[in-house]
Design a protein around this motif. Structure first.
Motif, PDB file in Angstrom:
ATOM      1  N   ILE A  10       0.903   4.041  -2.975  1.00 51.10           N
ATOM      2  CA  ILE A  10       0.641   5.474  -2.734  1.00 51.10           C
ATOM      3  C   ILE A  10       1.830   6.309  -3.187  1.00 51.10           C
ATOM      4  N   GLY A  47      -3.629   1.883  -3.211  1.00 47.90           N
ATOM      5  CA  GLY A  47      -2.793   1.790  -2.019  1.00 47.90           C
ATOM      6  C   GLY A  47      -3.602   1.831  -0.743  1.00 47.90           C
ATOM      7  N   SER A  48      -4.650   2.643  -0.718  1.00 48.30           N
ATOM      8  CA  SER A  48      -5.516   2.724   0.465  1.00 48.30           C
ATOM      9  C   SER A  48      -6.239   1.404   0.694  1.00 48.30           C
ATOM     10  N   PHE A  49      -6.638   0.756  -0.388  1.00 42.38           N
ATOM     11  CA  PHE A  49      -7.305  -0.550  -0.269  1.00 42.38           C
ATOM     12  C   PHE A  49      -6.351  -1.588   0.308  1.00 42.38           C
ATOM     13  N   TYR A  50      -5.100  -1.598  -0.182  1.00 46.40           N
ATOM     14  CA  TYR A  50      -4.099  -2.520   0.349  1.00 46.40           C
ATOM     15  C   TYR A  50      -3.902  -2.290   1.852  1.00 46.40           C
ATOM     16  N   LEU A  51      -3.783  -1.027   2.240  1.00 47.31           N
ATOM     17  CA  LEU A  51      -3.558  -0.697   3.648  1.00 47.31           C
ATOM     18  C   LEU A  51      -4.728  -1.147   4.516  1.00 47.31           C
ATOM     19  N   PHE A  52      -5.938  -0.892   4.051  1.00 44.24           N
ATOM     20  CA  PHE A  52      -7.125  -1.239   4.840  1.00 44.24           C
ATOM     21  C   PHE A  52      -7.236  -2.753   5.051  1.00 44.24           C
ATOM     22  N   VAL A  63      -3.308   6.163  -5.255  1.00 52.02           N
ATOM     23  CA  VAL A  63      -3.835   6.330  -3.898  1.00 52.02           C
ATOM     24  C   VAL A  63      -5.009   5.408  -3.581  1.00 52.02           C
ATOM     25  N   PRO A  64      -6.034   5.306  -4.432  1.00 45.22           N
ATOM     26  CA  PRO A  64      -7.160   4.404  -4.091  1.00 45.22           C
ATOM     27  C   PRO A  64      -6.713   2.955  -3.914  1.00 45.22           C
ATOM     28  N   GLY A  72       0.815  -1.214   0.000  1.00 45.33           N
ATOM     29  CA  GLY A  72       0.000   0.000   0.000  1.00 45.33           C
ATOM     30  C   GLY A  72       0.846   1.260   0.000  1.00 45.33           C
TER      31      GLY A  72
END
Length: 241
Positions: free
Chosen positions: A35, A43-48, A40-41, A31
């Motif tokens: 990013i 990467g944010s999904f990976y992080l979540f 960004v979208p 993520g």
């Protein structure tokens, strides 16, 4: 079920948890790299998803094999590392990931798998005397045992609830009732029980008799035969008991 880290926490658990569950942490790094390249979208999904999985792993039992479900995130991290610029960062990432993959696979191949096999083999060999009492044509089920009993002795369980029944019953009252109802049908002629007290103790007491018991290591196993005094006496006479 209590979180493993609440029972006996120490600072040494932090790097150990990181290494053992690195596939879950792979999503975090993937993520961050996504990013960094302005996806960004994604990467944010990976992080979540990664944070959610890590939270689940921290609030249950400490079983390294649980991290296997996160292996796809390891592949995502490889992909993100491949897209890194400059090249030095990419190659450093590949070296780290390659080392870790070998470490993780090697750890399981050289430690976990052989150890589990030896423990399972030792247990099954210890049960040979008890299982020799069970005629091949009779219905059989193991209670609070694992699948190795059926594989080692080439037996087919006669109920759909065939391993770790007390453990499964602890997750749901309805499931526990289903297990009890299944065993109350007394379709099993023989029941091999691991442990002293079980959720079906009253069923065993009313409908079965202890045929033989023995200790395998530190665990006590009891072999139950369905109550039928005449058939039991005949069977015992046949075997010279």
């Amino acid at each position: 079920m209590a979180a493993w880290w609440r029972e006996d926490f120490s600072l040494t658990m932090i790097p150990k948890f990181f290494l053992d569950f690195f596939p879950a942490f792979s999503g975090l790094f993937a993520g961050m790299l996504a990013i960094r390249r302005r996806a960004v979208p994604l990467g944010s999904f990976y992080l979540f998803t990664s944070l959610l999985q890590i939270a689940l792993f921290m609030n249950g039992s400490y079983y390294r094999n649980y991290a296997l479900i996160c292996v796809p995130q390891f592949i995502l991290l490889l992909h993100e590392a491949d897209m890194c610029r400059p090249a030095l960062l990419k190659y450093a990432g590949f070296l780290w990931l390659g080392w870790y993959a070998l470490h993780w696979v090697g750890f399981y191949a050289l430690n976990i798998v052989p150890d589990h096999y030896e423990r399972s083999r030792s247990l099954d060999q210890g049960l040979e005397a008890l299982m020799a009492e069970v005629p091949r044509e009779d219905t059989f089920i193991a209670y609070n045992g694992d699948h190795g009993i059926y594989l080692w002795f080439d037996r087919k369980p006669c109920y759909r609830f065939f391993i770790l029944q007390d453990w499964h019953a602890g997750f749901s009252e309805a499931l526990g009732d289903d297990i009890r109802e299944t065993f109350a049908s007394c379709e099993a002629t023989w029941i091999l029980v691991n442990g002293e007290q079980t959720a079906i103790s009253d069923i065993l007491e009313c409908s079965y008799e202890v045929w033989k018991s023995d200790y395998v290591g530190e665990e006590r196993y009891r072999l139950y035969h369905i109550c039928n005094t005449k058939s039991m006496e005949t069977e015992r006479d046949k075997r010279g008991k």
